[in-house]
Scaffold this motif. Structure first.
Motif, short mmCIF file in Angstrom:
data_model
loop_
_atom_site.label_atom_id
_atom_site.label_comp_id
_atom_site.label_asym_id
_atom_site.label_seq_id
_atom_site.Cartn_x
_atom_site.Cartn_y
_atom_site.Cartn_z
N LEU A 58 -10.57 30.19 10.76
CA LEU A 58 -9.86 30.66 9.56
C LEU A 58 -10.75 31.58 8.73
CD1 LEU A 58 -7.91 27.56 8.18
CD2 LEU A 58 -6.95 29.72 8.98
N ALA A 59 -12.02 31.21 8.63
CA ALA A 59 -12.95 32.08 7.90
C ALA A 59 -13.08 33.42 8.61
CB ALA A 59 -14.31 31.39 7.80
N ASP A 60 -13.16 33.39 9.93
CA ASP A 60 -13.36 34.62 10.70
C ASP A 60 -12.22 35.62 10.50
OD1 ASP A 60 -15.69 33.51 11.66
OD2 ASP A 60 -14.85 32.94 13.61
N ILE A 61 -10.99 35.12 10.48
CA ILE A 61 -9.86 36.05 10.35
C ILE A 61 -9.58 36.41 8.89
CG2 ILE A 61 -8.78 35.25 12.48
CD1 ILE A 61 -6.70 33.77 10.72
N SER A 62 -10.34 35.79 7.96
CA SER A 62 -10.15 36.06 6.53
C SER A 62 -11.37 36.73 5.92
CB SER A 62 -9.87 34.74 5.79
OG SER A 62 -8.77 34.07 6.36
N THR A 63 -12.25 37.25 6.78
CA THR A 63 -13.50 37.85 6.31
C THR A 63 -13.32 39.32 5.97
OG1 THR A 63 -14.88 36.30 7.57
CG2 THR A 63 -15.88 38.41 6.98
N ASP A 64 -13.86 39.68 4.81
CA ASP A 64 -13.84 41.06 4.33
C ASP A 64 -15.29 41.42 3.99
OD1 ASP A 64 -13.38 43.50 3.14
OD2 ASP A 64 -12.50 42.66 1.31
N GLY A 65 -15.95 42.12 4.92
CA GLY A 65 -17.38 42.39 4.73
C GLY A 65 -18.18 41.10 4.91
N ASP A 66 -18.89 40.70 3.87
CA ASP A 66 -19.64 39.44 3.93
C ASP A 66 -18.97 38.36 3.09
OD1 ASP A 66 -20.12 40.46 1.43
OD2 ASP A 66 -22.30 40.17 1.49
N LYS A 67 -17.70 38.60 2.74
CA LYS A 67 -16.97 37.63 1.93
C LYS A 67 -15.73 37.14 2.68
CE LYS A 67 -18.48 39.46 -2.57
NZ LYS A 67 -19.79 39.57 -2.01
N VAL A 68 -15.40 35.87 2.45
CA VAL A 68 -14.19 35.26 3.03
C VAL A 68 -13.20 35.06 1.90
CG1 VAL A 68 -13.26 33.29 4.29
CG2 VAL A 68 -15.58 34.09 4.78
N ARG A 69 -12.03 35.67 2.00
CA ARG A 69 -11.03 35.58 0.94
C ARG A 69 -9.88 34.68 1.39
NH1 ARG A 69 -12.22 39.30 -2.91
NH2 ARG A 69 -13.70 40.92 -2.28
N LEU A 70 -9.68 33.61 0.64
CA LEU A 70 -8.66 32.62 0.99
C LEU A 70 -7.88 32.20 -0.24
CD1 LEU A 70 -10.85 30.38 3.30
CD2 LEU A 70 -8.87 31.69 4.06
N PRO A 71 -6.61 31.84 -0.06
CA PRO A 71 -5.84 31.34 -1.20
C PRO A 71 -6.31 29.95 -1.62
CG PRO A 71 -4.54 31.25 0.82
CD PRO A 71 -5.81 31.95 1.16
N HIS A 72 -6.27 29.68 -2.92
CA HIS A 72 -6.71 28.39 -3.47
C HIS A 72 -5.51 27.43 -3.50
CE1 HIS A 72 -9.39 25.80 -5.76
NE2 HIS A 72 -8.48 25.65 -6.71
N VAL A 73 -5.03 27.08 -2.31
CA VAL A 73 -3.84 26.24 -2.19
C VAL A 73 -4.20 24.91 -1.54
CG1 VAL A 73 -2.25 28.20 -2.08
CG2 VAL A 73 -3.24 27.30 0.05
N LEU A 74 -3.28 23.96 -1.64
CA LEU A 74 -3.51 22.65 -1.03
C LEU A 74 -3.49 22.75 0.49
CD1 LEU A 74 -1.34 20.39 -3.36
CD2 LEU A 74 -3.84 20.48 -3.25
N PHE A 75 -4.26 21.86 1.12
CA PHE A 75 -4.54 21.96 2.54
C PHE A 75 -4.86 20.55 3.03
CE2 PHE A 75 -7.73 23.70 5.79
CZ PHE A 75 -6.78 24.33 6.57
N GLN A 76 -4.30 20.13 4.14
CA GLN A 76 -4.49 18.74 4.59
C GLN A 76 -4.77 18.69 6.09
OE1 GLN A 76 -1.60 16.19 2.78
NE2 GLN A 76 -2.06 14.44 4.08
N PRO A 77 -5.87 19.29 6.55
CA PRO A 77 -6.14 19.41 7.98
C PRO A 77 -6.53 18.09 8.62
CG PRO A 77 -8.02 20.19 6.75
CD PRO A 77 -6.95 19.89 5.73
N MET A 78 -6.61 18.11 9.96
CA MET A 78 -6.87 16.89 10.70
C MET A 78 -7.74 17.17 11.93
SD MET A 78 -3.00 16.36 12.25
CE MET A 78 -3.31 14.71 12.88
N ALA A 79 -8.28 16.11 12.49
CA ALA A 79 -9.13 16.23 13.67
C ALA A 79 -8.27 16.42 14.92
CB ALA A 79 -9.99 14.98 13.82
N ALA A 80 -8.76 17.23 15.86
CA ALA A 80 -8.04 17.46 17.11
C ALA A 80 -7.79 16.15 17.86
CB ALA A 80 -8.81 18.44 17.98
N ASP A 81 -8.74 15.22 17.80
CA ASP A 81 -8.54 13.93 18.47
C ASP A 81 -7.35 13.18 17.88
OD1 ASP A 81 -10.64 14.15 20.28
OD2 ASP A 81 -12.09 13.15 18.96
#
Length: 259
Positions: free
Chosen positions: A140-163
């Motif tokens: 997610l950081a890689d596809i949201s990188t602009d130069g040396d900065k990562v731009r992401l929305p400050h929204v709620l997020f509830q990720p999980m482990a692949a297992d």
């Protein structure tokens, strides 16, 4: 029970196959590198012989809008046609929490098309909507990188482990079809930019993560709760800190949970 896992050699598929085999099922990993291609149809009818359940955790190799749509439509049509001929009684597909709210994104338009085909099919089904995986935070950081900065929305997020994804999908696969959507998620909510910042810090990645209200998520605008599930979601047990401590795997770069 014979269960065919489409995409069975990938991040989720390989874990799912192992879990199902550990519970005594005949789990078959079906992917191009095992001689099964859902786009060309190669090996598909053969692998489905005698299968009770098909679980589709495959993903498009190409992220261009037209290509990803063609992949999911072609693959799903071929699967459903051959499943009907083989007498498969349960089609399970892994999709993404918030898919219906992310139609600005070409990827999610393709997932919407996939789900529509499944719902219109005669085969009983369960669609699993998962949140993003911890394993893909760097992606997610890689596809949201602009130069040396990562731009992401400050929204709620509830990720999980692949297992935990694989475990949840496995339980749904061996149960009765729900003919609807089941949401699965991690046990904790975060802010998207905050969690990616923590992940990059753990990797000693020097990029600066910025909260940007104009930033997109996989090409789509997101609001406060676009990426989080409803109150009846099934929650995996693994916290981010536990995953961070235990994970020794190389983290893949990817764009979507449905990998």
């Amino acid at each position: 029970m014979k269960i065919v896992v489409i995409g069975g050699t990938g991040l989720i598929g390989s874990r799912l196959v192992n879990n199902l085999r550990g519970h005594g099922h005949e789990a078959v990993a079906a992917a191009p590198n095992t001689g099964v291609n859902t786009i060309t149809g190669e090996g598909l009818a053969e692998v489905l012989k005698g299968a009770s359940v098909v679980v589709d955790v495959s993903n498009s190799p190409d992220w261009d809008d037209a290509a990803v749509l063609k992949f999911f439509e072609t693959s799903t049509r071929n699967l459903l046609t051959d499943e009907a001929a083989a007498g498969v009684g349960h089609h399970v597909a892994l999709s993404v929490v918030g898919t219906e709210r992310l139609s600005e994104s070409g990827y999610f338009r393709a997932k919407i098309a996939q789900e529509k085909l499944i719902k219109e099919s005669s085969i009983p089904y369960s669609i699993v909507h998962a949140t993003q995986f911890f394993e893909f935070l760097k992606g997610l950081a890689d596809i949201s990188t602009d130069g040396d900065k990562v731009r992401l929305p400050h929204v709620l997020f509830q990720p999980m482990a692949a297992d935990d994804v694989a475990s949840a999908v496995g339980r749904i696969a061996v149960g009765p079809p729900v003919n609807g959507i089941v949401e699965i998620a991690g046990p904790e909510q975060f802010r998207l930019d905050d969690l990616v910042r923590r992940r990059l810090a753990a990797l000693n990645d020097p990029r600066e993560v910025l909260a940007d209200p104009k930033a997109l998520y996989s090409g789509a605008k997101v609001s406060e709760k676009t990426l989080v599930p409803g109150n009846d979601a099934r929650l995996g047990p693994t916290t981010f800190e536990t995953w961070l401590t235990q994970s020794a795997e190389k983290i893949p770069s990817a764009k979507s949970p449905a990998a």
